[in-house]
Design a protein around this motif. Structure first.
Motif, PDB file in Angstrom:
ATOM      1  N   ASP A 207       0.822  -1.210   0.000  1.00 48.80           N
ATOM      2  CA  ASP A 207       0.000   0.000   0.000  1.00 48.80           C
ATOM      3  C   ASP A 207       0.856   1.259   0.000  1.00 48.80           C
ATOM      4  O   ASP A 207       0.510   2.248  -0.654  1.00 48.80           O
ATOM      5  CB  ASP A 207      -0.938  -0.003   1.206  1.00 48.80           C
ATOM      6  CG  ASP A 207      -2.100  -0.976   1.034  1.00 48.80           C
ATOM      7  OD1 ASP A 207      -2.189  -1.610  -0.034  1.00 48.80           O
ATOM      8  OD2 ASP A 207      -2.909  -1.113   1.974  1.00 48.80           O
ATOM      9  N   GLU A 208       1.977   1.248   0.742  1.00 46.98           N
ATOM     10  CA  GLU A 208       2.831   2.432   0.760  1.00 46.98           C
ATOM     11  C   GLU A 208       3.483   2.653  -0.601  1.00 46.98           C
ATOM     12  O   GLU A 208       3.576   3.794  -1.077  1.00 46.98           O
ATOM     13  CB  GLU A 208       3.910   2.295   1.842  1.00 46.98           C
ATOM     14  CG  GLU A 208       4.680   3.579   2.117  1.00 46.98           C
ATOM     15  CD  GLU A 208       3.811   4.701   2.661  1.00 46.98           C
ATOM     16  OE1 GLU A 208       4.133   5.884   2.383  1.00 46.98           O
ATOM     17  OE2 GLU A 208       2.818   4.403   3.368  1.00 46.98           O
ATOM     18  N   GLU A 211       0.687   3.992  -2.940  1.00 46.17           N
ATOM     19  CA  GLU A 211       0.349   5.399  -2.719  1.00 46.17           C
ATOM     20  C   GLU A 211       1.413   6.317  -3.314  1.00 46.17           C
ATOM     21  O   GLU A 211       1.121   7.447  -3.709  1.00 46.17           O
ATOM     22  CB  GLU A 211       0.198   5.654  -1.221  1.00 46.17           C
ATOM     23  CG  GLU A 211      -0.345   7.025  -0.883  1.00 46.17           C
ATOM     24  CD  GLU A 211      -0.671   7.160   0.593  1.00 46.17           C
ATOM     25  OE1 GLU A 211       0.040   7.909   1.293  1.00 46.17           O
ATOM     26  OE2 GLU A 211      -1.628   6.494   1.061  1.00 46.17           O
TER      27      GLU A 211
END
Length: 337
Positions: A207-208, A211
């Protein structure tokens, strides 16, 4: 001639000397309310005169409180679960509780439920389950107990009293540190595929990166051990497009990973940056010292005990906010030039 043994005083002897019921003595021993100051003083004087020391078993029979917390570890005795258990034991003493511990011997529902049944038969006041695997929570679903059951698990799932470390957020912080240093190709050595902590760290890594608009490469598979970290490094070395940084899901795997890189002539952090997870005591002495995510297991143990005491007073007490691991910067990571 054999010496005569002096009989140890009982709670009933104290009650008789103080002129009260044994239930009143029990309330004084457990510091419960609804005891007059003058009555409490008479009981305390009788206790001193008789040199009475209440046993946990006798106290449990009279008060139906054993002052015992049961802890069940559903995984291996890895650094994280073992440290959590130690932290809980250290926090239990000042709260006048003892801790009994067991391992399920397996993650199947029957093994876990069998241990919980044994705990209940021991008249424990509450049960703490260190839920290491996804199957652990599945085994607990549907269990109906008359005592509080608290889980230590990383995702904070609804339906349980839960205290945990936020593995997802910790992973994102680790990856964000690498991104802030200019790394755009960040590999990941994941933990076992059935581990709750490993799955949350894997999700945080993905997810990081997402993003930040960075594609996630295929993760390398590990099993929490240095050997599996070494195997992951060997696999990475065979790739033609390997990244400039690696987020390893625990420090033990990072040790094996870095060792194999060094033997292959790959320098950390000059050729590749490595960040681990847990901050085991040896991490500061790796070559080079390991940048990692520190988990405060002592604070978690205190939080678990504090929350258990709240739940014993009020079963509807809300679970506390999850702890977020903190970044410990050492020499295994560098900024890209």
């Amino acid at each position: 001639m054999k010496a005569l043994k002096t009989r140890q005083a009982t709670i009933f002897d104290v009650a008789r000397l103080a002129g009260v019921s044994h239930q009143t003595v029990s309330r004084v021993l457990n510091n419960l309310p609804n005891v007059r100051p003058t009555t409490r003083e008479k009981v305390e004087v009788a206790i001193r005169q008789l040199s009475y020391t209440p046993s946990p078993a006798a106290r449990a029979l009279v008060t139906r409180r054993s002052a015992t917390i049961a802890v069940l570890n559903t995984g291996a005795a890895d650094f994280g679960p073992a440290s959590i258990a130690i932290g809980l034991c250290e926090a239990a003493g000042p709260a006048n509780y003892t801790v009994t511990m067991s391992n399920s011997g397996g993650s199947d529902p029957e093994s876990i439920r069998s241990v919980i049944v044994q705990f209940v038969r021991q008249n424990v006041e509450a049960i703490v389950v260190i839920a290491a695997r996804t199957a652990s929570l599945e085994a607990l679903s549907g269990i109906d107990l008359d005592i509080p059951l608290l889980t230590i698990e990383s995702a904070g799932r609804p339906g349980f009293h839960s205290v945990s470390l936020d593995q997802y957020r910790g992973a994102r912080l680790a990856v964000r540190h690498l991104i802030d240093l200019g790394h755009t190709r960040i590999e990941h050595v994941a933990g076992p595929s059935d581990s709750l902590d490993a799955l949350e760290r894997l999700r945080g890594w993905r997810d990081e990166l997402g993003e930040a608009g960075i594609a996630a490469p295929r993760p390398l598979q590990g099993y929490w051990t240095p050997d599996s970290g070494s195997d992951a490094a060997t696999e990475l070395l065979a790739r033609s497009d390997r990244g400039t940084a690696v987020f390893v899901a625990n420090d033990q795997m990072a040790l094996g990973f870095m060792h194999t890189l060094e033997r292959a002539g790959i320098r950390v952090p000059d050729d590749i940056s490595v960040i681990g997870y847990d901050d085991i005591p040896e991490a500061a002495y790796f070559t080079p010292p390991l940048t990692t995510m520190k988990q405060d297991f002592d604070a978690l143990g205190r939080q678990i005990m504090g929350h258990l005491l709240e739940v014993l007073r009020d079963p509807s007490a809300p679970s506390p906010t999850r702890f977020v691991p903190s970044l410990v910067v050492r020499e295994s990571v560098r900024a890209l030039r």
